[in-house]
Design a protein around this motif. Structure first.
Motif, PDB file in Angstrom:
ATOM      1  N   VAL A   1      83.590  39.369  16.843  1.00  0.00           N
ATOM      2  CA  VAL A   1      82.522  38.628  17.304  1.00  0.00           C
ATOM      3  C   VAL A   1      81.838  38.969  19.113  1.00  0.00           C
ATOM      4  CG1 VAL A   1      82.266  36.196  18.458  1.00  0.00           C
ATOM      5  CG2 VAL A   1      82.933  36.512  15.366  1.00  0.00           C
ATOM      6  N   ALA A   2      82.814  39.183  19.567  1.00  0.00           N
ATOM      7  CA  ALA A   2      82.980  39.665  21.638  1.00  0.00           C
ATOM      8  C   ALA A   2      81.778  40.597  21.710  1.00  0.00           C
ATOM      9  CB  ALA A   2      84.649  39.357  22.216  1.00  0.00           C
ATOM     10  N   GLU A   3      81.900  41.992  20.639  1.00  0.00           N
ATOM     11  CA  GLU A   3      81.923  43.329  20.928  1.00  0.00           C
ATOM     12  C   GLU A   3      80.149  42.390  20.653  1.00  0.00           C
ATOM     13  OE1 GLU A   3      83.348  46.018  19.576  1.00  0.00           O
ATOM     14  OE2 GLU A   3      84.873  46.314  21.122  1.00  0.00           O
ATOM     15  N   ILE A   4      79.714  41.943  19.532  1.00  0.00           N
ATOM     16  CA  ILE A   4      78.031  41.443  19.480  1.00  0.00           C
ATOM     17  C   ILE A   4      77.590  41.014  19.532  1.00  0.00           C
ATOM     18  CG2 ILE A   4      77.588  40.899  16.418  1.00  0.00           C
ATOM     19  CD1 ILE A   4      79.710  41.442  15.268  1.00  0.00           C
ATOM     20  N   ARG A   5      77.868  40.078  20.859  1.00  0.00           N
ATOM     21  CA  ARG A   5      77.249  39.610  21.281  1.00  0.00           C
ATOM     22  C   ARG A   5      76.924  39.890  22.394  1.00  0.00           C
ATOM     23  NH1 ARG A   5      80.691  33.371  19.703  1.00  0.00           N
ATOM     24  NH2 ARG A   5      79.844  33.390  18.395  1.00  0.00           N
ATOM     25  N   MET A   6      78.025  40.777  23.082  1.00  0.00           N
ATOM     26  CA  MET A   6      77.218  41.371  24.143  1.00  0.00           C
ATOM     27  C   MET A   6      76.521  42.715  23.522  1.00  0.00           C
ATOM     28  SD  MET A   6      81.519  43.205  25.258  1.00  0.00           S
ATOM     29  CE  MET A   6      80.712  44.015  26.289  1.00  0.00           C
ATOM     30  N   ASN A   7      76.155  43.425  22.069  1.00  0.00           N
ATOM     31  CA  ASN A   7      75.140  43.601  22.263  1.00  0.00           C
ATOM     32  C   ASN A   7      73.753  42.922  22.313  1.00  0.00           C
ATOM     33  OD1 ASN A   7      74.304  46.759  21.767  1.00  0.00           O
ATOM     34  ND2 ASN A   7      74.141  46.207  19.138  1.00  0.00           N
ATOM     35  N   ASN A   8      74.050  41.954  21.717  1.00  0.00           N
ATOM     36  CA  ASN A   8      72.283  40.735  21.414  1.00  0.00           C
ATOM     37  C   ASN A   8      72.293  40.499  22.769  1.00  0.00           C
ATOM     38  OD1 ASN A   8      72.849  39.950  19.274  1.00  0.00           O
ATOM     39  ND2 ASN A   8      73.188  37.919  18.951  1.00  0.00           N
ATOM     40  N   THR A   9      73.232  40.285  24.210  1.00  0.00           N
ATOM     41  CA  THR A   9      73.152  40.025  25.489  1.00  0.00           C
ATOM     42  C   THR A   9      72.158  42.005  25.731  1.00  0.00           C
ATOM     43  OG1 THR A   9      74.551  38.725  25.830  1.00  0.00           O
ATOM     44  CG2 THR A   9      73.624  40.306  27.701  1.00  0.00           C
ATOM     45  N   LEU A  10      72.387  42.673  25.647  1.00  0.00           N
ATOM     46  CA  LEU A  10      71.858  43.813  26.110  1.00  0.00           C
ATOM     47  C   LEU A  10      70.462  44.527  25.036  1.00  0.00           C
ATOM     48  CD1 LEU A  10      71.930  46.765  26.682  1.00  0.00           C
ATOM     49  CD2 LEU A  10      72.846  47.698  24.915  1.00  0.00           C
ATOM     50  N   LEU A  11      70.476  44.157  23.863  1.00  0.00           N
ATOM     51  CA  LEU A  11      69.198  44.058  23.339  1.00  0.00           C
ATOM     52  C   LEU A  11      68.365  42.684  23.779  1.00  0.00           C
ATOM     53  CD1 LEU A  11      70.025  44.315  19.038  1.00  0.00           C
ATOM     54  CD2 LEU A  11      69.201  46.293  21.286  1.00  0.00           C
TER      55      LEU A  11
ATOM     56  N   GLU B   1      61.394  45.150  15.014  1.00  0.00           N
ATOM     57  CA  GLU B   1      62.209  44.186  15.671  1.00  0.00           C
ATOM     58  C   GLU B   1      62.974  45.325  15.854  1.00  0.00           C
ATOM     59  OE1 GLU B   1      66.352  41.596  13.972  1.00  0.00           O
ATOM     60  OE2 GLU B   1      64.306  43.334  12.559  1.00  0.00           O
ATOM     61  N   LEU B   2      64.130  45.236  17.351  1.00  0.00           N
ATOM     62  CA  LEU B   2      65.196  45.726  17.485  1.00  0.00           C
ATOM     63  C   LEU B   2      66.473  45.300  16.993  1.00  0.00           C
ATOM     64  CD1 LEU B   2      64.916  47.006  21.216  1.00  0.00           C
ATOM     65  CD2 LEU B   2      64.246  47.978  19.164  1.00  0.00           C
ATOM     66  N   GLY B   3      67.180  45.977  16.451  1.00  0.00           N
ATOM     67  CA  GLY B   3      68.551  44.746  15.432  1.00  0.00           C
ATOM     68  C   GLY B   3      69.589  44.952  15.688  1.00  0.00           C
ATOM     69  N   ASN B   4      71.191  44.373  15.592  1.00  0.00           N
ATOM     70  CA  ASN B   4      72.031  44.723  15.973  1.00  0.00           C
ATOM     71  C   ASN B   4      73.122  45.188  15.474  1.00  0.00           C
ATOM     72  OD1 ASN B   4      74.812  44.061  17.502  1.00  0.00           O
ATOM     73  ND2 ASN B   4      74.032  42.478  17.860  1.00  0.00           N
ATOM     74  N   HIS B   5      73.491  46.041  15.589  1.00  0.00           N
ATOM     75  CA  HIS B   5      73.929  46.952  14.933  1.00  0.00           C
ATOM     76  C   HIS B   5      75.428  47.361  15.633  1.00  0.00           C
ATOM     77  CE1 HIS B   5      75.013  49.586  10.844  1.00  0.00           C
ATOM     78  NE2 HIS B   5      74.442  50.622  11.838  1.00  0.00           N
ATOM     79  N   THR B   6      76.546  46.440  16.270  1.00  0.00           N
ATOM     80  CA  THR B   6      76.997  46.232  17.460  1.00  0.00           C
ATOM     81  C   THR B   6      77.063  47.578  18.395  1.00  0.00           C
ATOM     82  OG1 THR B   6      78.497  48.452  15.980  1.00  0.00           O
ATOM     83  CG2 THR B   6      78.361  45.360  15.219  1.00  0.00           C
ATOM     84  N   LEU B   7      78.497  46.887  19.648  1.00  0.00           N
ATOM     85  CA  LEU B   7      78.398  47.747  20.266  1.00  0.00           C
ATOM     86  C   LEU B   7      78.669  49.461  19.901  1.00  0.00           C
ATOM     87  CD1 LEU B   7      77.649  46.559  23.043  1.00  0.00           C
ATOM     88  CD2 LEU B   7      80.415  46.466  23.502  1.00  0.00           C
TER      89      LEU B   7
END
Length: 262
Positions: free
Chosen positions: A119-129, A84-90
């Motif tokens: 929230v916006a930065e975390i969602r941006m990282n989700n898009t990258l992942l 899994e590639l998890g989200n640790h923020t941008l």
């Protein structure tokens, strides 16, 4: 009468233990291996041992890490191989107002953030992942274990974006007590294989969830465990796969959700 009551209580306890013994996907316990910060040691030291043993883990990636940009093909390969590639923020923002936080950069001081920015930065990282692995389901890990911005629990607005979130508090939890908004874990720094294996054995005997949090493995981070010690732990897990469920965080969290829905 007293003896009968004691026997009944003992039988109830044994019955409860028997019911809980195989609650983790028909195994005695669950173990999740997590690796934070997207550093070279993840790909160079941890991943080869995991893959050689067929064990799957969660790597919590900081989107702005140069190791993400420079080695994207290897992260994509890891995801294709079941990790899994998890989200640790941008940007890995932490609260700079807390003790021992002199390392926090002013631009990424969580205490200066708004909830909307986080929230916006975390969602941006989700898009990258998602661009890397093509997946829409994953878990989140709080940088530095910080949960709030000016007393606001920022993850409240992200519950629909993730299956679960991992914190940093150390505890072994039975399946019914796992907090999917802040899953407990044990951060590793300097422990030897015997100490880490003892944690696994305790999880087995108590039928609980054990989450390991690694940073450096064989170097690469100020928080570090030795390469040999890490390898010995993984070999112990492999040798006990019949008793231990080893899976990425997203799979374990989804299993917990399903068990609660039934």
């Amino acid at each position: 009468m007293r003896i009968i009551c004691i026997l009944m209580a003992l039988l109830a306890t044994l019955s409860g233990q028997a019911q809980n013994a195989n609650v983790w996907n028909q195994k005695q316990c669950a173990v999740v291996l997590t690796y934070d910060d997207a550093i070279d040691a993840d790909l160079d030291n941890a991943l080869p041992v995991l893959d050689s043993l067929g064990l799957k883990a969660t790597f919590y990636l900081i989107g702005s890490s140069p190791v993400v940009a420079n080695r994207m093909a290897l992260w994509r390969k890891a995801a294709l191989n079941g990790h899994e590639l998890g989200n640790h923020t941008l940007y890995h923002p932490c609260d700079g107002n807390l003790p021992g936080r002199s390392f926090v950069q002013p631009d990424y001081d969580l205490s200066k953030y708004t909830v909307n920015r986080a929230v916006a930065e975390i969602r941006m990282n989700n898009t990258l992942l998602q661009a890397i692995d093509g997946k829409t389901k994953r878990t989140f890990a709080y940088p530095c274990g910080d949960l709030t911005i000016k007393d606001s629990f920022f993850y409240a607005g992200l519950r629909n974006d993730f299956v679960a979130a991992r914190g940093v508090r150390s505890a072994l939890d039975p399946i019914e007590k796992v907090n999917l908004d802040n899953i407990d874990c044990f951060g590793m720094n300097g422990q030897n294989a015997e100490q880490m294996i003892a944690l696994v054995q305790k999880a087995m005997s108590t039928h609980t969830l054990l989450v390991f949090l690694f940073h450096g493995v064989g170097g690469g981070h100020v928080l570090n465990v030795g390469l040999k010690e890490h390898s010995l732990l993984l070999h112990f897990l492999k040798d006990h796969e019949r008793e231990i469920w080893i899976a990425p965080m997203v799979e374990v969290a989804e299993y917990i959700r399903t068990s609660r829905a039934n």
